[in-house]
Design an enzyme around this catalytic site. Structure first.
Site, PDB file in Angstrom:
ATOM      1  N   ASN A 193      40.444  31.845  40.534  1.00 58.43           N
ATOM      2  CA  ASN A 193      39.956  32.427  41.783  1.00 58.43           C
ATOM      3  C   ASN A 193      38.716  31.664  42.241  1.00 58.43           C
ATOM      4  OD1 ASN A 193      38.821  33.999  43.783  1.00 58.43           O
ATOM      5  ND2 ASN A 193      39.027  35.938  42.685  1.00 58.43           N
ATOM      6  N   HIS A 232      45.198  35.510  48.976  1.00 59.53           N
ATOM      7  CA  HIS A 232      44.033  35.175  48.154  1.00 59.53           C
ATOM      8  C   HIS A 232      44.483  35.085  46.698  1.00 59.53           C
ATOM      9  CE1 HIS A 232      40.173  35.191  46.328  1.00 59.53           C
ATOM     10  NE2 HIS A 232      40.253  36.434  45.884  1.00 59.53           N
ATOM     11  N   CYS A 235      35.568  37.116  48.974  1.00 64.02           N
ATOM     12  CA  CYS A 235      36.895  36.482  48.910  1.00 64.02           C
ATOM     13  C   CYS A 235      37.635  36.530  50.244  1.00 64.02           C
ATOM     14  CB  CYS A 235      37.737  37.136  47.815  1.00 64.02           C
ATOM     15  SG  CYS A 235      37.021  36.904  46.190  1.00 64.02           S
TER      16      CYS A 235
HETATM   17  O1  UT7 Z   1      38.915  38.475  44.414  1.00 69.86           O
HETATM   18  C1  UT7 Z   1      38.814  39.760  43.878  1.00 69.86           C
HETATM   19  C2  UT7 Z   1      38.260  39.550  42.514  1.00 69.86           C
HETATM   20  N1  UT7 Z   1      38.735  40.259  41.433  1.00 69.86           N
HETATM   21  C3  UT7 Z   1      40.008  40.680  41.212  1.00 69.86           C
HETATM   22  O2  UT7 Z   1      40.914  40.579  41.981  1.00 69.86           O
HETATM   23  C4  UT7 Z   1      40.224  41.273  39.852  1.00 69.86           C
HETATM   24  C5  UT7 Z   1      41.419  42.179  39.791  1.00 69.86           C
HETATM   25  N2  UT7 Z   1      41.642  42.629  38.429  1.00 69.86           N
HETATM   26  C6  UT7 Z   1      42.280  41.897  37.505  1.00 69.86           C
HETATM   27  O3  UT7 Z   1      42.666  40.764  37.756  1.00 69.86           O
HETATM   28  C7  UT7 Z   1      42.565  42.543  36.163  1.00 69.86           C
HETATM   29  O4  UT7 Z   1      42.159  43.906  36.192  1.00 69.86           O
HETATM   30  C8  UT7 Z   1      41.894  41.814  34.980  1.00 69.86           C
HETATM   31  C9  UT7 Z   1      42.550  40.469  34.751  1.00 69.86           C
HETATM   32  C10 UT7 Z   1      40.415  41.671  35.181  1.00 69.86           C
HETATM   33  C11 UT7 Z   1      42.117  42.660  33.704  1.00 69.86           C
HETATM   34  O5  UT7 Z   1      43.509  42.865  33.502  1.00 69.86           O
HETATM   35  P1  UT7 Z   1      44.091  44.315  33.203  1.00 69.86           P
HETATM   36  O6  UT7 Z   1      45.548  44.177  33.091  1.00 69.86           O
HETATM   37  O7  UT7 Z   1      43.567  45.259  34.251  1.00 69.86           O
HETATM   38  O8  UT7 Z   1      43.513  44.612  31.773  1.00 69.86           O
HETATM   39  P2  UT7 Z   1      42.604  45.845  31.295  1.00 69.86           P
HETATM   40  O9  UT7 Z   1      41.207  45.664  31.744  1.00 69.86           O
HETATM   41  O10 UT7 Z   1      43.311  47.120  31.602  1.00 69.86           O
HETATM   42  O11 UT7 Z   1      42.691  45.631  29.745  1.00 69.86           O
HETATM   43  C12 UT7 Z   1      43.914  45.830  29.012  1.00 69.86           C
HETATM   44  C13 UT7 Z   1      43.649  45.511  27.558  1.00 69.86           C
HETATM   45  C14 UT7 Z   1      42.428  46.241  26.976  1.00 69.86           C
HETATM   46  O12 UT7 Z   1      42.693  46.478  25.615  1.00 69.86           O
HETATM   47  P3  UT7 Z   1      43.194  47.916  25.107  1.00 69.86           P
HETATM   48  O13 UT7 Z   1      42.142  48.898  25.551  1.00 69.86           O
HETATM   49  O14 UT7 Z   1      44.521  48.141  25.770  1.00 69.86           O
HETATM   50  O15 UT7 Z   1      43.295  47.749  23.635  1.00 69.86           O
HETATM   51  C15 UT7 Z   1      41.330  45.238  27.112  1.00 69.86           C
HETATM   52  O16 UT7 Z   1      40.287  45.439  26.174  1.00 69.86           O
HETATM   53  O17 UT7 Z   1      43.363  44.109  27.411  1.00 69.86           O
HETATM   54  C16 UT7 Z   1      42.072  43.928  26.845  1.00 69.86           C
HETATM   55  N3  UT7 Z   1      41.455  42.787  27.530  1.00 69.86           N
HETATM   56  C17 UT7 Z   1      41.578  41.540  27.092  1.00 69.86           C
HETATM   57  N4  UT7 Z   1      42.191  40.999  26.022  1.00 69.86           N
HETATM   58  C18 UT7 Z   1      42.136  39.676  25.874  1.00 69.86           C
HETATM   59  C19 UT7 Z   1      40.733  42.805  28.666  1.00 69.86           C
HETATM   60  N5  UT7 Z   1      40.374  41.543  29.004  1.00 69.86           N
HETATM   61  C20 UT7 Z   1      40.892  40.748  28.034  1.00 69.86           C
HETATM   62  C21 UT7 Z   1      40.853  39.357  27.811  1.00 69.86           C
HETATM   63  N6  UT7 Z   1      41.499  38.866  26.738  1.00 69.86           N
HETATM   64  N7  UT7 Z   1      40.228  38.506  28.679  1.00 69.86           N
END
Ligand code: UT7
Length: 332
Positions: free
Chosen positions: A289, A259, A120
């Protein structure tokens, strides 16, 4: 305030082009494939849809269209190009470089062309290298492309990645200028971050075969939370580095182009820098992205706002980890 050094030769951006595929993948499309919701995706990422390239096309096809868009809008003769640098993590094939394929598709048979992979951060790396080529005075017209067909590496059933990524290509044309252009760049990497964001399969460590495909190594994997934290910290630090060493404050920066990985990352970087509202540009809502293409595409889609002489700061973070920031004066 005035930025620039008298008698310095700069590489100025003199044209910009972009291409985004026509096919969309919306949040409601993803709701049908996995356990997610439009509400969750919009709230946690700011993304509503992404563009997905047709299956029979590849990264080079998007780059060619972005370059053709630039050439038509800025009346450029592609035969003037001395060097073609392509930032991509999704080359058409391991060999030859996608840059060679792009050059051939454009009918350019003697251009110095090669790829670089900094995920990225690739566009920032390539932009600095392209600017350096101009500054040697040996190159007068350098094209810097950021293009990725990342959808081919996304597991459509994996909700931790399928919500984020889309395809696209952006390109800038660099030429010498004594008035201003690329002023500075601060670029870093730390390979110990590679376990948190990668595509393992298909390289020399895990050559692609049926067994690996079964083991899912061909798909992009990430530890989203870890990447998120490093992204905010590293992009903010890199911006402060660039401002500090150029004697600037955030009030001198007309536009920040981060980004486009997650709207919450963009907002957090904006808060860390204390940038005035509306000055951190974003186009993530309808593109997601697009890896190396996010920054040129974000500029391309916000061109109406950027005026001649504006100071623009770019910042990126991605796999590697790799990150950085760069600063230029908009000369168009
Ligand atoms: O260019 C660099 C590339 N990558 C990045 O920059 C990625 C950076 N990270 C992110 O953008 C975020 O971490 C994500 C969007 C991937 C995830 O968001 P988050 O706020 O960190 O969510 P999380 O993984 O902490 O999940 C929170 C909750 C969990 O449920 P519980 O355990 O609180 O019940 C997950 O199971 O949300 C749930 N969850 C979802 N629910 C619906 C995780 N992904 C999803 C989903 N839809 N797609």
């Amino acid at each position: 305030m005035s930025v620039g050094v008298p008698n310095r030769l700069y590489a100025a951006i003199t044209g910009i082009g972009g291409y985004i595929p026509a096919n969309t993948r919306s949040n409601s499309d993803l709701e049908k494939i996995c356990d997610t919701s439009d509400e969750w995706i919009v709230k946690r990422t700011g993304i509503k849809e992404r563009r997905i390239l047709e299956e029979d096309l590849a990264t080079s096809d998007m780059a060619v269209r972005a370059i053709e868009d630039l050439a038509a809008k800025y009346n450029k003769n592609l035969h003037d190009i001395d060097a073609l640098l392509v930032a991509t993590s999704t080359p058409d094939m391991p060999m030859p470089a996608t840059a060679n394929i792009i050059a051939d598709k454009l009918g350019l048979d003697n251009v110095w062309a090669f790829d670089m992979n900094a995920a990225c951060s690739g566009f920032l790396y390539a932009l600095d290298l392209g600017a350096s080529l101009i500054e040697t005075r040996r190159y007068k017209n350098v094209l810097v492309v950021g293009a990725d067909n990342i959808s081919t590496y996304v597991d459509i059933h994996d909700r931790s990645t399928n919500i984020l990524f889309g395809d696209g290509a952006g390109v800038v044309w660099l030429e010498p200028s004594t008035e201003g252009g690329i002023m500075d760049a601060y670029l870093r990497s730390n390979g110990s971050g590679r376990s948190f964001l990668n595509i393992e399969g298909g390289g020399s460590l895990y050559p692609m075969d049926a067994e690996d495909a079964m083991a899912d190594k061909r798909f992009l994997k990430q530890d989203g939370k870890t990447v998120f934290k490093h992204a905010v910290q590293s992009m903010s630090d890199a911006c402060f580095q660039v401002m500090d060493r150029n004697g600037l404050t955030i009030n001198d920066i007309n536009w920040l182009v981060p980004h486009q990985a997650n709207q919450r990352i963009i907002d957090a970087v904006g808060r860390a820098l204390d940038i005035p509202e509306g000055r951190a540009l974003s186009n993530i809502e309808y593109l997601g992205n697009t890896i190396a293409a996010t920054i040129p595409l974000c500029i391309w889609q916000n061109l109406k706002q950027i005026k001649t002489g504006d100071l623009v700061m770019l910042t990126a973070f991605g796999a590697g980890f790799s990150w950085g920031a760069s600063l230029f004066k908009w000369m168009i």
